[in-house]
Design an enzyme around this catalytic site. Structure first.
Site, short mmCIF file in Angstrom:
data_model
loop_
_atom_site.label_atom_id
_atom_site.label_comp_id
_atom_site.label_asym_id
_atom_site.label_seq_id
_atom_site.Cartn_x
_atom_site.Cartn_y
_atom_site.Cartn_z
N HIS A 107 -4.56 -9.00 -1.12
CA HIS A 107 -4.94 -7.60 -0.89
C HIS A 107 -6.46 -7.55 -0.73
O HIS A 107 -7.19 -7.39 -1.71
CB HIS A 107 -4.48 -6.74 -2.08
CG HIS A 107 -4.70 -5.27 -1.88
ND1 HIS A 107 -3.70 -4.39 -1.51
CD2 HIS A 107 -5.82 -4.51 -1.97
CE1 HIS A 107 -4.17 -3.18 -1.41
NE2 HIS A 107 -5.47 -3.21 -1.69
N HIS A 148 -3.72 -4.26 1.84
CA HIS A 148 -4.97 -3.51 1.86
C HIS A 148 -5.24 -2.85 3.22
O HIS A 148 -5.72 -1.72 3.27
CB HIS A 148 -6.17 -4.39 1.47
CG HIS A 148 -7.45 -3.62 1.31
ND1 HIS A 148 -7.56 -2.51 0.51
CD2 HIS A 148 -8.67 -3.80 1.87
CE1 HIS A 148 -8.80 -2.05 0.58
NE2 HIS A 148 -9.49 -2.79 1.39
N HIS A 178 -4.38 -0.79 6.20
CA HIS A 178 -3.33 0.23 6.34
C HIS A 178 -2.66 0.24 7.70
O HIS A 178 -1.59 0.83 7.86
CB HIS A 178 -3.89 1.60 6.01
CG HIS A 178 -3.99 1.85 4.53
ND1 HIS A 178 -3.94 3.11 3.99
CD2 HIS A 178 -4.09 0.99 3.49
CE1 HIS A 178 -4.04 3.02 2.67
NE2 HIS A 178 -4.14 1.75 2.35
N ASP A 209 -1.88 -1.92 -4.27
CA ASP A 209 -2.01 -0.47 -4.14
C ASP A 209 -0.65 0.22 -4.21
O ASP A 209 -0.35 1.13 -3.43
CB ASP A 209 -2.77 -0.08 -2.87
CG ASP A 209 -4.27 -0.30 -3.01
OD1 ASP A 209 -4.71 -0.74 -4.09
OD2 ASP A 209 -5.00 -0.02 -2.06
N HIS A 211 0.67 3.54 -2.34
CA HIS A 211 -0.22 4.61 -2.82
C HIS A 211 0.53 5.74 -3.50
O HIS A 211 0.30 6.93 -3.22
CB HIS A 211 -1.07 5.15 -1.66
CG HIS A 211 -2.17 4.21 -1.28
ND1 HIS A 211 -3.44 4.31 -1.77
CD2 HIS A 211 -2.17 3.12 -0.46
CE1 HIS A 211 -4.20 3.33 -1.27
NE2 HIS A 211 -3.46 2.59 -0.48
N HIS A 262 -6.91 -0.22 -5.62
CA HIS A 262 -6.73 1.08 -6.28
C HIS A 262 -6.16 0.92 -7.68
O HIS A 262 -6.54 1.66 -8.58
CB HIS A 262 -5.80 1.97 -5.44
CG HIS A 262 -6.51 2.66 -4.34
ND1 HIS A 262 -6.82 3.99 -4.37
CD2 HIS A 262 -7.00 2.19 -3.18
CE1 HIS A 262 -7.47 4.32 -3.27
NE2 HIS A 262 -7.58 3.23 -2.52
N ASP A 317 0.81 -1.22 0.00
CA ASP A 317 0.00 0.00 0.00
C ASP A 317 0.85 1.28 0.00
O ASP A 317 0.74 2.12 0.89
CB ASP A 317 -0.98 -0.02 1.18
CG ASP A 317 -2.03 -1.10 0.99
OD1 ASP A 317 -1.72 -2.28 1.23
OD2 ASP A 317 -3.16 -0.77 0.58
#
Lengths: 615, 615
Positions: free
Chosen positions: B229, B259, B261, B74, B36, B141, B34
């Site tokens: 995830h 996934h 966080h 992600d 991002h 995402h 993650d």
């Protein structure tokens, strides 16, 4: 057969052992442009067209054993290409550009200037095996925009598939640094300028703010090749929406002109200047206009010393496209009820012609199904439904749903010079795929902005809305808004009656909410209030272009890197009239000629020759 | 200091010459998830956060000399990352993943199955020097969508920066093929499953359609590592919107859970099963929720034989984040006029605490400026303007404009089991950054679709509108429309009263205009009318996974390729209960156990072991 012959001739010209020695002095360059990858990618029939021809181009490049491929912009059709398009483009480049084929030319110029992001031509990166380098500028479709000012071509640059060059950092003051190359005894100065809105670039040319940096040593030994992507005006008249050949400097030897989709690849001498222009044209028809009907080619450009030869190679994968004009009023015994049948017969005739021209004997396949366009002057007749005509040609015509376009009687043309130029322009523009959406009109209509809006006008708002819609820039409107506020603030700063940031804020705040500011905008400098404006890309353009030695880097092809270090080229700047000057450290305001190029020590060079990074 | 110690300890554990021999048998894997990339990329303060931590992760990977990096999805925040994000991500990967560091493990399984697009792990491509391989699945995402079903991770795969795996081709029937790896005496089976909508995946698990392919030879020698995830449900209750640990098979040794966080990276034994779960958590806070306040870590997972050790390494670049709950009604002597001041004092206190915790002595910089969230129960009080509170903390709090969130009195919680599970779910979901836009409600409100619409419902339309808006899929609505029509057609085909394509067309045409069809949909097959549905990814999953020899390929690290050829692993399929079976050529319908795995000759293998390409 035609293409085969050409290729064989090309191969003969260099495959022979006897000529091998001399071919070591010949640059062989495949020139192509406007590949528009991803055009109609969702179309079930035509979705693969752009990729098929792009791959054919690379097959030709490989078969012709060129030194590199030179692309003239609009590699991608969409400003934000889809993932599928990026993956497919990458896969083709990975297949053809990577490998063990030797790269036989070297870069003499400072690669940190030529390729500011990667600081290195792709085939010298020790972590990649590049067998076929590609050099590309951007076009109007894949021009830089959004955060960081990246182009879609940057996406291929950062993963080392393409050497992206010619991105101007300051549109109002352009310095063109050539990539200096050498192969055997031949030297090539490759200039490139990615697409800039024609009006803007025209203005920059007119105000003599386009400067051509030239090698100071042996500059007469170089063959000067320029690639650009702009509207082309072949006559000498100036028209603000295009670049005229007369605007380009006389020291150029050859110009590869992108953006124009019509294939006029055979070099044509420019009027009044000594260079030749080759306009390769697109590798796919993105509009159903006359210019796109011409057979599509790419060129193998060979350069030896100051001599060149261009051999054109026809693209076989391009979908056949035929166009015809019909004036219904001139057809005998025709009434409204007979129009559909009449047009159907014409389409059948055209299909028959295409079969003959292309030697297609079996049924059309998804790949060979042609494009057909009939421009119908329907004065005195009702329009028919294009889909009604189309339904009989499903599986026969690739664009069966829009075979016909209707128009009323053509207007009579003026015969005076200015009008003719205008007509030429109009024709040129009509054959291009420029965006022609009615966004501006709609925004204006909906906004009805009152006269006293002095920061955001309907025109600027429409520009940002257009960017939002067409380039899919999520933040285009917000960013544009902030930009306009910044500009207004700057203008206010220049106003002597205003003395503090507060004054400005209060004036602006009368009409607008100001976004949060991190940076102090005012630079207190005596009684002069000067803005921190963007610096010029390089203060010392007289610095030698050669790359410094980088002992920590491993370069696989050692002879190449050795040679890179050997020649140190000093450059001078050439203005449009062709004279040289070397500014002393700082760029002169005017373009006066100064002679005596001086070489600067490497230590001082490194600190000043690299343009500020575009973060 | 903390991180330094950890790193030093890590280095000591393998830097020592004496232990070098034994470390040749130890897989060292950096696990993270993650990231991002691109989150808030336009934010002036926080725009660089995701990239800064991503780069830190790779610095740690390099310093720790791991064999590879394993990412849990992600990687990108946006389904269509901006060009700037793609360029920045590529530049980081290019900087750290390319180079001459030796890669000390080999792939034993058939790479054309593990990596269907590239057919090769990135470090074995002879045209690239990969020093640090990365393996990644996709998250919710950056999940695949649009034409061709490509994920943003594919963009990094096609240019060889990342080994993208775990993309299920058929969500209703999932076969998980492990990447089989060997380093010295240690063997690793790496399973991965990219994000699938939780409800869908839950259903596939429930219907026992998730099959785990296992190595048939020496399968007990493998350490089985799984990365996924999904929403994580730690209790054993089934809840359709999450994956429970109990659903995963018992043969697994370790699960890396993406996934979620919240950093819960220290391995935790699963309830009722023998494997451990490590939940690395995100490397950036994308929501101001409790889970994101925990210090962020990545892990160095060491595996030797059936033993593992996970050492966590704290990320130093992560922006400090502190959260506090306040109930205004419980504060003495407070009225509406005092709320702003009261909250300001709390923020100051929190800033002071952060200074102490992080040892920040000078003013906060753009990098250290913390995130602050105060959740205010304002029952009995008026809300204050968040920006009014924020204006005092410009330059001190990174999210100064949304420090406070207001809510009314918390509702009393039930204490029965089912409710508790629901509460747990709600809490989990609240801490995630899932999209929560009101698109569905708005679409329904505007459409007011009549009851007799049987093809497009308001819910499906809303889904496509959401995809259009959130994933920026230009064609989402049109494509969705076509998909629904196809589905309706298929349903009609199954209806025995309908016998020809015409019948279907006429029924569908009653309500809809049908887009042009190229392909005949009906397959005439006796009196049974069967649709041509997507084939299963591989009909012969019993084929050995080893890659065939490719004599024309140059592999720079020759010992690696030799070893790849040596071991030929036969795989069997394991259902959820953990038993093995080998289908004879064609996959059996049920999951009965069959023993005696057979090796098939390479010639027959090549034709059947490659899944159909997703074009």
């Amino acid at each position: 057969a035609n293409q085969g012959d050409e290729l064989r001739a090309l191969m003969d010209s260099q495959g022979d052992k006897k000529t091998e020695q001399s071919s070591n002095d010949v640059f062989r360059i495949l020139v192509a442009t406007d590949n528009h990858l991803g055009y109609l990618e969702n179309d079930r029939i035509r979705g693969n067209d752009s990729f098929r021809s792009f791959e054919e181009i690379f097959r030709i490049a490989k078969a012709s054993k060129v030194d590199f491929v030179l692309l003239g912009g609009d590699l991608f059709h969409d400003n934000k290409p889809s993932r599928a398009t990026l993956v497919r483009a990458s896969n083709i480049l990975r297949k053809y550009c990577l490998g063990d084929d030797p790269v036989m030319f070297e870069i003499l110029s400072d690669q940190t200037i030529n390729f500011p992001d990667t600081a290195c031509v792709n085939y010298e990166d020790p972590n990649y095996n590049i067998g076929l380098p590609v050099f590309s500028i951007h076009g109007n479709h894949d021009d830089p925009s959004g955060v960081g000012g990246y182009s879609a071509v940057d996406l291929l640059g950062c993963c080392n598939f393409v050497n992206y060059f010619g991105k101007a950092t300051n549109i109002n003051d352009i310095k063109l640094f050539p990539i200096l190359m050498q192969k055997g005894t031949s030297k090539l100065a490759l200039y490139g300028l990615g697409s800039i809105r024609d009006e803007r670039l025209h203005r920059t040319f007119q105000s003599k703010k386009v400067q051509w940096v030239r090698p100071a040593e042996d500059k007469e030994d170089y063959f000067n090749l320029f690639v650009l992507h702009q509207n082309r005006l072949r006559r000498s008249q100036y028209y603000k929406n295009a670049i005229s050949e007369a605007m380009l400097p006389g020291f150029l030897d050859m110009v590869v002109w992108g953006h124009e989709h019509e294939c006029l690849i055979e070099p044509e001498e420019s009027l009044g200047k000594n260079y030749f222009v080759s306009q390769p044209g697109s590798s796919i028809a993105t509009s159903l206009s006359q210019g796109e009907t011409r057979p599509k080619h790419v060129g193998i450009l060979e350069i030896k010393g100051d001599q060149y030869r261009l051999t054109k190679v026809r693209l076989k994968t391009v979908r056949p496209f035929m166009m015809r004009d019909v004036i219904l009023g001139e057809v005998e015994d025709l009434d409204d009820s007979g129009v559909l049948k009449y047009l159907e017969v014409i389409v059948e005739e055209m299909l028959e012609n295409i079969r003959n021209d292309y030697g297609i004997e079996t049924a059309f396949t998804k790949e060979t199904m042609p494009l057909i366009r009939i421009r119908v002057d329907h004065t005195g007749f009702k329009k028919i439904s294009p889909s009604k005509l189309g339904q009989n040609f499903v599986g026969k015509v690739a664009n069966h749903d829009d075979i016909v376009s209707f128009h009323r009687k053509a207007q009579k043309k003026d015969s005076d010079g200015k009008s003719l130029a205008q007509i030429e322009i109009d024709n040129l523009l009509a054959s291009r795929d420029d965006y022609k959406t009615p966004i501006h009109g709609r925004v204006t209509k909906h906004l009805k902005i009152s006269e006293d809006m002095s920061v955001l006008t309907d025109k600027t708002i429409a520009d940002y809305v257009q960017c939002f819609v067409e380039k899919m820039e999520k933040c285009a409107i917000l960013d544009g808004f902030e930009k306009e506020v910044e500009a207004k603030k700057k203008a206010l700063v220049m106003d002597r009656s205003i003395n503090t940031k507060k004054d400005i804020d209060s004036i602006v705040a009368d009409k607008l909410i100001i976004p949060e500011q991190d940076d102090q905008l005012l630079v207190e400098n005596g009684d002069e209030k000067i803005m921190e404006i963007e610096d010029e890309p390089s203060l010392s353009i007289s610095a030698p272009l050669s790359r410094q030695s980088q002992p920590s880097r491993q370069v696989r092809r050692s002879q190449r890197s050795e040679r890179s270090q050997r020649n140190r080229e000093v450059v001078v700047v050439e203005d449009e009239s062709g004279s040289d000057y070397v500014p002393a450290g700082v760029l002169c305001d005017d373009s006066e000629s100064i002679s005596d190029a001086k070489e600067i020590e490497p230590s001082s060079r490194s600190s000043c020759s690299k343009p500020p990074s575009r973060s």
